[in-house]
Write a protein that holds these residues in place. Structure first.
Motif, PDB file in Angstrom:
ATOM      1  N   VAL A  46       0.831  -1.208   0.000  1.00  0.00           N
ATOM      2  CA  VAL A  46       0.000   0.000   0.000  1.00  0.00           C
ATOM      3  C   VAL A  46       0.863   1.255   0.000  1.00  0.00           C
ATOM      4  O   VAL A  46       0.501   2.260  -0.628  1.00  0.00           O
ATOM      5  N   GLU A  47       2.005   1.207   0.677  1.00  0.00           N
ATOM      6  CA  GLU A  47       2.830   2.404   0.874  1.00  0.00           C
ATOM      7  C   GLU A  47       3.250   3.051  -0.438  1.00  0.00           C
ATOM      8  O   GLU A  47       3.350   4.280  -0.530  1.00  0.00           O
ATOM      9  N   TRP A  48       3.521   2.246  -1.476  1.00  0.00           N
ATOM     10  CA  TRP A  48       3.924   2.856  -2.750  1.00  0.00           C
ATOM     11  C   TRP A  48       2.870   2.706  -3.837  1.00  0.00           C
ATOM     12  O   TRP A  48       2.802   3.534  -4.765  1.00  0.00           O
ATOM     13  N   TYR A  49       2.002   1.686  -3.747  1.00  0.00           N
ATOM     14  CA  TYR A  49       1.062   1.462  -4.844  1.00  0.00           C
ATOM     15  C   TYR A  49      -0.046   2.511  -4.883  1.00  0.00           C
ATOM     16  O   TYR A  49      -0.336   3.069  -5.951  1.00  0.00           O
ATOM     17  N   ARG A  50      -0.664   2.785  -3.746  1.00  0.00           N
ATOM     18  CA  ARG A  50      -1.766   3.752  -3.763  1.00  0.00           C
ATOM     19  C   ARG A  50      -1.327   5.155  -4.160  1.00  0.00           C
ATOM     20  O   ARG A  50      -1.993   5.801  -4.982  1.00  0.00           O
ATOM     21  N   PRO A  51      -0.217   5.699  -3.628  1.00  0.00           N
ATOM     22  CA  PRO A  51       0.201   7.028  -4.112  1.00  0.00           C
ATOM     23  C   PRO A  51       0.601   7.028  -5.582  1.00  0.00           C
ATOM     24  O   PRO A  51       0.335   8.002  -6.304  1.00  0.00           O
ATOM     25  N   LEU A  52       1.232   5.938  -6.058  1.00  0.00           N
ATOM     26  CA  LEU A  52       1.573   5.859  -7.480  1.00  0.00           C
ATOM     27  C   LEU A  52       0.306   5.846  -8.330  1.00  0.00           C
ATOM     28  O   LEU A  52       0.219   6.560  -9.347  1.00  0.00           O
ATOM     29  N   PHE A  53      -0.675   5.063  -7.915  1.00  0.00           N
ATOM     30  CA  PHE A  53      -1.930   4.986  -8.648  1.00  0.00           C
ATOM     31  C   PHE A  53      -2.602   6.359  -8.704  1.00  0.00           C
ATOM     32  O   PHE A  53      -3.045   6.803  -9.779  1.00  0.00           O
ATOM     33  N   TYR A  54      -2.661   7.042  -7.564  1.00  0.00           N
ATOM     34  CA  TYR A  54      -3.353   8.339  -7.540  1.00  0.00           C
ATOM     35  C   TYR A  54      -2.571   9.385  -8.327  1.00  0.00           C
ATOM     36  O   TYR A  54      -3.171  10.256  -8.975  1.00  0.00           O
TER      37      TYR A  54
END
Length: 645
Positions: A46-54
């Motif tokens: 979650v730490e890198w995937y969600r900010p990358l996605f957004y």
């Protein structure tokens, strides 16, 4: 368009397509199951995937907005400045989310003014993007929620919140907590459950099956009085369950169906209303339904198959009422059947293209029944659909259309994610301030412990909050406020969520902000408000059925109430529901073999409401009155006519 603007539009659009494709591919990789021989790639941290996605979602928004403005020669220095500031801001706050996320995964951190400022910037950027993409309603709602979160301790009376550290409150609830806020659990549900269904819907639209469905529907219904209208309902139902968007459905099928409905003799308002109502119902039609149904399963804690079973009777009742509305309207206008609408009959390829629709749907149903998750079933359907799409010669001659369809799906996910970000702000504010509990107490006092009054107030709130919003964020925002209120009156959790869900869906055809009806009116040439009123009249069962299944939970298949009911009880419930459909629809149209008087219309509608009552005596009385009214209009005139021969 000037050459320079044209070049900017082309390159910005290409960048937007590439970004959309990246959103789709990374999103699918994140939820890809093992499937035995295929290794599992995700789920990503979650730490890198969600900010990358957004970050990709905001980048997609900037690129497509720039492309559209450049195409229309409306791109100026202020827009360039806004894009530059927006890109720099989202890049910095997303990187900071990753950095602090790594810290929080190993230790505890207390947030200060810096984190509160960055969370505020993330919220402001999201609200700006949402305003541009989705319009003022949802953006204003997010703004009010953020302001209330920041200043609630200074509000008067019941709205005053507990004083707390403002920096910690904003930073944790808006941005940095993976369980709430912009990148919280609701965004997580979209990423894990909703995303693959949106990609599947985009591929289904892109593979060319939609036009085949429309041609076949017109061909099969050509012998009926309301043929084109029946065809529009059938095609829009199938198209809507795939797209999950009422407005997209109206635009996609309405350009073909609405002119044909008008050609048969129906008014412009009615033609647009039929398409809007049918397109709206696609979101409650199993098995794919809309994205909100997928989120509902996660929030309630049941399988997606349970949601599908529960919504079958309401969905069938709704579409049956649409067919009855067209039937009575065709009677009233004395419309006759004609073969003129079959000028473009379906070809063998059209019938073959139906495999592209029913093949993936069959796979999804089979896998759900056998226990696979909704995301896994949808990805399996995608793997089936991509090679199957080469059945269509259009795809065989230009396979790149599949890539474009996947990229369009990614773009749709990105746009939805920006709306969900605002809902994340709203839900985080509600959780941090305790507003749903306060609202439940106030509503309980106002309704004086009456479930009916509570349902009416909740329904009105659902429609108001749902105005101008996509169904998914509308449903989440509504259920966060209304859900505790209904369950407090003893309504089962799934039943309460289904009630809110259906009224959230209904908001797109309810005046004054009936966006699906307005989209249909722009095609039919009818009056927007008139089309919305007709759509509300035609689709009235979407307002009545929720009350019916709250008072008679056995109407929701698979629930405890359904499983514990006897066959005779279920038979009586379904008989009452069918009679209520006939009576309410004929009353609202004002015709049944002949024009109905105002008194008879009132009697029919009252009998229909009685049939939906949980009290057996009241339902029996309504059934008796309804049968007398139906016999009076249908059987007795036929007997008299026969006796005169």
């Amino acid at each position: 368009m000037e050459p320079q603007s044209g070049n900017i539009a082309v390159w910005a659009r290409r960048g937007g397509v590439a970004t959309g494709l990246l959103i789709a591919l990374i999103g699918l990789a994140n939820v890809l199951p093992t499937y035995d021989i295929l290794p599992r790639i995700g789920p990503f941290p979650v730490e890198w995937y969600r900010p990358l996605f957004y970050w990709l979602c905001i980048l997609s928004f900037i690129l497509f907005d720039a492309a559209q403005r450049a195409h229309n020669n409306r791109l100026n220095i202020l827009h360039w400045a806004a894009y530059a500031v927006g890109f720099a801001t989202i890049s910095y706050v997303c990187r900071d989310y990753w950095v602090i996320g790594r810290i929080l995964s190993d230790s505890i951190m207390f947030f200060g003014p810096r984190e509160a400022l960055l969370a505020t910037l993330a919220a402001a950027l999201s609200i700006w993007a949402c305003w541009v993409l989705w319009g003022p309603p949802i953006a204003i709602l997010g703004t009010v929620a953020f302001v209330y979160l920041a200043t609630g301790q200074y509000w008067p009376g019941v709205f005053r919140t507990v004083p707390t550290d403002i920096n910690e409150l904003i930073a944790a609830n808006i941005w940095y907590d993976s369980a709430q806020g912009i990148l919280g659990s609701i965004m997580g549900i979209v990423l894990t459950t909703v995303l693959p269904f949106i990609i599947l819907g985009a591929i289904l639209e892109g593979c060319g099956a939609g036009s085949s469905m429309i041609r076949i529907s017109f061909h099969l219904m050509r012998k009926f009085r309301g043929g084109p209208a029946y065809a529009a309902i059938s095609a829009s139902a199938l198209f809507g369950t795939v797209s999950g968007s009422a407005v997209a459905n109206v635009v996609g099928t309405g350009v073909v169906t609405i002119p044909m409905i008008r050609k048969r003799g129906f008014s412009p308002n009615f033609a647009g209303a039929v398409e809007a109502s049918a397109s709206t119902g696609g979101q409650i039609l199993p098995p794919i339904m809309g994205a909100a149904a997928l989120v509902m399963a996660d929030i309630v804690g049941v399988s997606y198959l349970s949601v599908i079973l529960a919504v079958i009777v309401p969905a069938v009742a709704y579409y049956a009422s649409l067919f009855l509305s067209v039937f009575f309207e065709a009677q009233k206008l004395d419309i006759v059947a004609s073969d003129d609408d079959d000028a473009d009959p379906p070809t063998g390829q059209d019938w073959l293209n139906l495999l592209l629709v029913f093949g993936p749907i069959a796979v999804i149903v089979y896998l759900l029944v056998n226990g696979m998750s909704a995301a896994g079933a949808s990805i399996a359907a995608i793997f089936l659909l991509i090679p199957m799409s080469f059945i269509n010669p259009t795809i065989r001659s230009a396979p790149v259309k599949l890539v474009g369809a996947i990229a369009q799906g990614g773009r749709t996910v990105g746009q939805l994610a920006i709306a969900i970000a605002i809902v994340g702000i709203v839900v985080a504010t509600l959780g941090a301030t305790g507003i749903p509990t306060k609202f439940a107490v106030l509503l309980s006092d106002a309704s004086n412990s009456s479930l009916l009054v509570a349902l009416v107030i909740a329904a009105a709130g659902c429609i108001v909050l749902g105005m101008g919003m996509p169904t998914l964020p509308a449903y989440i925002a509504i259920v966060a406020v209304m859900g505790p209120t209904l369950t407090g009156f003893g309504v089962e959790l799934l039943t309460a969520h289904m009630f809110v869900f259906m009224f959230g869906v209904a908001s797109v055809i309810t005046p004054p902000v009936a966006i699906a009806a307005y989209a249909a009116a722009s095609i039919s040439g009818g009056r927007p408000i008139g089309t919305a009123i007709d759509a509300t009249r035609i689709g009235a069962m979407i307002f009545l059925v929720p009350f019916a299944f709250v008072y008679n939970p056995a109407l929701l298949l698979g629930t405890d109430a359904y499983l514990s009911a006897s066959l005779s009880q279920l038979g009586f419930l379904f008989l009452c529901l069918m009679a209520a459909l006939y009576l309410s629809t004929s009353a609202l149209i004002g015709h049944d073999r002949a024009r109905l008087s105002p008194a008879e219309r009132i009697l029919r509608f009252a009998a229909a409401l009685s049939l939906l009552s949980p009290a057996t005596a009241v339902a029996l009385s309504g059934l008796a009155v309804g049968l007398v009214l139906i016999l009076w209009r249908n059987v007795i005139p036929a007997v008299k006519m026969e006796s005169t021969k």
